[in-house]
Write a protein that holds these residues in place. Structure first.
Motif, PDB file in Angstrom:
ATOM      1  N   MET A 266       0.839  -1.185   0.000  1.00  0.00           N
ATOM      2  CA  MET A 266       0.000   0.000   0.000  1.00  0.00           C
ATOM      3  C   MET A 266       0.875   1.236   0.000  1.00  0.00           C
ATOM      4  SD  MET A 266      -3.352  -0.719   2.342  1.00  0.00           S
ATOM      5  CE  MET A 266      -2.727  -1.801   3.594  1.00  0.00           C
ATOM      6  N   ASP A 267       0.364   2.255  -0.630  1.00  0.00           N
ATOM      7  CA  ASP A 267       1.068   3.523  -0.759  1.00  0.00           C
ATOM      8  C   ASP A 267       1.083   4.268   0.575  1.00  0.00           C
ATOM      9  OD1 ASP A 267       1.701   6.237  -1.373  1.00  0.00           O
ATOM     10  OD2 ASP A 267       1.152   5.849  -3.457  1.00  0.00           O
ATOM     11  N   GLY A 268       2.154   5.014   0.823  1.00  0.00           N
ATOM     12  CA  GLY A 268       2.272   5.795   2.043  1.00  0.00           C
ATOM     13  C   GLY A 268       1.308   6.964   2.102  1.00  0.00           C
ATOM     14  N   ASN A 269       0.650   7.289   0.981  1.00  0.00           N
ATOM     15  CA  ASN A 269      -0.296   8.400   0.940  1.00  0.00           C
ATOM     16  C   ASN A 269      -1.734   7.927   1.106  1.00  0.00           C
ATOM     17  OD1 ASN A 269       1.667  10.431   0.463  1.00  0.00           O
ATOM     18  ND2 ASN A 269       1.826   9.692  -1.651  1.00  0.00           N
ATOM     19  N   LEU A 270      -1.905   6.736   1.632  1.00  0.00           N
ATOM     20  CA  LEU A 270      -3.221   6.149   1.824  1.00  0.00           C
ATOM     21  C   LEU A 270      -3.816   6.639   3.137  1.00  0.00           C
ATOM     22  CD1 LEU A 270      -5.133   4.011   0.532  1.00  0.00           C
ATOM     23  CD2 LEU A 270      -4.097   2.374   2.082  1.00  0.00           C
ATOM     24  N   SER A 271      -5.099   7.010   3.091  1.00  0.00           N
ATOM     25  CA  SER A 271      -5.791   7.411   4.320  1.00  0.00           C
ATOM     26  C   SER A 271      -7.195   6.834   4.311  1.00  0.00           C
ATOM     27  CB  SER A 271      -5.849   8.935   4.438  1.00  0.00           C
ATOM     28  OG  SER A 271      -6.573   9.502   3.351  1.00  0.00           O
ATOM     29  N   PHE A 272      -7.702   6.589   5.511  1.00  0.00           N
ATOM     30  CA  PHE A 272      -9.060   6.103   5.705  1.00  0.00           C
ATOM     31  C   PHE A 272      -9.809   7.162   6.497  1.00  0.00           C
ATOM     32  CE2 PHE A 272      -6.505   2.248   5.299  1.00  0.00           C
ATOM     33  CZ  PHE A 272      -7.232   1.524   4.368  1.00  0.00           C
ATOM     34  N   VAL A 273     -10.951   7.610   5.960  1.00  0.00           N
ATOM     35  CA  VAL A 273     -11.718   8.688   6.583  1.00  0.00           C
ATOM     36  C   VAL A 273     -13.088   8.157   6.972  1.00  0.00           C
ATOM     37  CG1 VAL A 273     -12.680  10.992   6.255  1.00  0.00           C
ATOM     38  CG2 VAL A 273     -10.470  10.407   5.218  1.00  0.00           C
ATOM     39  N   ARG A 274     -13.430   8.264   8.263  1.00  0.00           N
ATOM     40  CA  ARG A 274     -14.742   7.860   8.776  1.00  0.00           C
ATOM     41  C   ARG A 274     -15.701   9.024   8.617  1.00  0.00           C
ATOM     42  NH1 ARG A 274     -14.005   3.470  12.343  1.00  0.00           N
ATOM     43  NH2 ARG A 274     -16.081   3.741  13.162  1.00  0.00           N
TER      44      ARG A 274
ATOM     45  N   VAL B 262     -16.645   4.499   5.719  1.00  0.00           N
ATOM     46  CA  VAL B 262     -15.208   4.757   5.719  1.00  0.00           C
ATOM     47  C   VAL B 262     -14.810   4.809   4.249  1.00  0.00           C
ATOM     48  CG1 VAL B 262     -12.910   3.929   6.345  1.00  0.00           C
ATOM     49  CG2 VAL B 262     -14.832   3.572   7.915  1.00  0.00           C
ATOM     50  N   VAL B 263     -14.126   5.878   3.877  1.00  0.00           N
ATOM     51  CA  VAL B 263     -13.670   6.050   2.503  1.00  0.00           C
ATOM     52  C   VAL B 263     -12.147   6.028   2.505  1.00  0.00           C
ATOM     53  CG1 VAL B 263     -13.782   7.475   0.424  1.00  0.00           C
ATOM     54  CG2 VAL B 263     -15.712   7.464   2.030  1.00  0.00           C
ATOM     55  N   ALA B 264     -11.578   5.259   1.570  1.00  0.00           N
ATOM     56  CA  ALA B 264     -10.119   5.199   1.411  1.00  0.00           C
ATOM     57  C   ALA B 264      -9.714   6.177   0.320  1.00  0.00           C
ATOM     58  CB  ALA B 264      -9.673   3.790   1.037  1.00  0.00           C
ATOM     59  N   TYR B 265      -8.635   6.917   0.604  1.00  0.00           N
ATOM     60  CA  TYR B 265      -8.089   7.873  -0.357  1.00  0.00           C
ATOM     61  C   TYR B 265      -6.611   7.590  -0.555  1.00  0.00           C
ATOM     62  CZ  TYR B 265     -12.334  10.585   0.495  1.00  0.00           C
ATOM     63  OH  TYR B 265     -13.630  10.996   0.599  1.00  0.00           O
ATOM     64  N   ASP B 266      -6.167   7.728  -1.787  1.00  0.00           N
ATOM     65  CA  ASP B 266      -4.746   7.628  -2.118  1.00  0.00           C
ATOM     66  C   ASP B 266      -4.341   8.995  -2.658  1.00  0.00           C
ATOM     67  OD1 ASP B 266      -2.175   7.077  -2.943  1.00  0.00           O
ATOM     68  OD2 ASP B 266      -2.713   5.404  -4.233  1.00  0.00           O
ATOM     69  N   SER B 267      -3.556   9.719  -1.883  1.00  0.00           N
ATOM     70  CA  SER B 267      -3.152  11.079  -2.246  1.00  0.00           C
ATOM     71  C   SER B 267      -4.364  11.948  -2.576  1.00  0.00           C
ATOM     72  CB  SER B 267      -2.187  11.059  -3.426  1.00  0.00           C
ATOM     73  OG  SER B 267      -1.036  10.319  -3.109  1.00  0.00           O
TER      74      SER B 267
ATOM     75  N   MET C 276     -19.277  -2.543   0.046  1.00  0.00           N
ATOM     76  CA  MET C 276     -17.830  -2.357   0.139  1.00  0.00           C
ATOM     77  C   MET C 276     -17.276  -2.508  -1.269  1.00  0.00           C
ATOM     78  SD  MET C 276     -14.886  -4.164   2.514  1.00  0.00           S
ATOM     79  CE  MET C 276     -15.686  -5.730   2.459  1.00  0.00           C
ATOM     80  N   MET C 277     -16.504  -1.514  -1.712  1.00  0.00           N
ATOM     81  CA  MET C 277     -15.927  -1.545  -3.052  1.00  0.00           C
ATOM     82  C   MET C 277     -14.551  -0.908  -3.050  1.00  0.00           C
ATOM     83  SD  MET C 277     -19.018  -0.490  -5.529  1.00  0.00           S
ATOM     84  CE  MET C 277     -20.610  -1.218  -5.224  1.00  0.00           C
ATOM     85  N   VAL C 278     -13.700  -1.446  -3.907  1.00  0.00           N
ATOM     86  CA  VAL C 278     -12.370  -0.880  -4.124  1.00  0.00           C
ATOM     87  C   VAL C 278     -12.159  -0.805  -5.632  1.00  0.00           C
ATOM     88  CG1 VAL C 278      -9.876  -1.202  -3.805  1.00  0.00           C
ATOM     89  CG2 VAL C 278     -11.469  -1.805  -1.962  1.00  0.00           C
ATOM     90  N   ARG C 279     -11.696   0.342  -6.086  1.00  0.00           N
ATOM     91  CA  ARG C 279     -11.435   0.516  -7.517  1.00  0.00           C
ATOM     92  C   ARG C 279     -10.367  -0.472  -7.977  1.00  0.00           C
ATOM     93  NH1 ARG C 279     -10.155   6.593  -8.087  1.00  0.00           N
ATOM     94  NH2 ARG C 279      -9.863   6.008 -10.265  1.00  0.00           N
TER      95      ARG C 279
END
Length: 169
Positions: free
Chosen positions: A1-9, A58-63, A105-108
């Motif tokens: 996983m990329d270091g710019n990954l964040s999970f936002v509730r 919860v939404v995952a963001y990459d950069s 639940m989905m991931v691109r």
């Protein structure tokens, strides 16, 4: 996983509506022409689910780019619609216990296979007050690999959704 990954509730669907819809459209691009998968139908389900008790995402963001999401809500008890559509009727030790129902639940595609789905799942459940989690899966999805993944995460089959060929976990 990329270091710019964040999970936002989030507890407010409006703040992530566009992100969820964009992820949904990409993940289901091959089926958007079918009525059940049309973005409008998803929007109706999302609006209905977000109005249910204890809705949270919860939404995952990459950069800063939205790459995946999970959302769930609290079930209201053994007479909740979720359990009433389940066959065989779940044991009271399942349906009568405080439960969070994972609805989507989905991931691109580009980010799949990197543990993002498990991360979304774990972040969501980490601060939920419910004792157990339940979800629904088509046992044929990806030739059974999706169901096997949930079993490896600790889920077990408790019934089948009435009028659908999906297993409740």
């Amino acid at each position: 996983m990329d270091g710019n990954l964040s999970f936002v509730r989030v507890g407010d669907v409006g703040s992530v509506w566009d992100d969820l819809l964009d992820i949904y459209r990409e993940c289901w691009a091959h089926k958007l022409h079918l009525p059940h998968y049309a973005p409008e139908a998803f929007g109706e389900r999302l609006r209905r689910h977000a109005a249910e008790p204890g809705w949270e995402a919860v939404v995952a963001y990459d950069s800063g780019e939205p790459i995946g999401y999970i959302y769930a809500n609290r079930l209201t008890g053994a007479d909740d619609r979720w359990w009433c559509r389940t066959r065989s009727e779940p044991e009271p030790t399942v349906a009568g216990v405080s439960t969070v129902a994972v609805k989507e639940m989905m991931v691109r595609r580009r980010w799949r296979g990197q543990g993002i789905a498990r991360g979304l799942h774990d972040v969501l459940l980490a601060r939920r007050p419910e004792i157990q989690a339940s979800l629904m899966v088509n046992p044929l999805n990806q030739d059974g690999r999706v169901q096997a993944r949930y079993v490896s995460w600790g889920y077990r089959a408790v019934g089948t959704a009435q009028s659908r060929r999906r297993r409740r976990f």
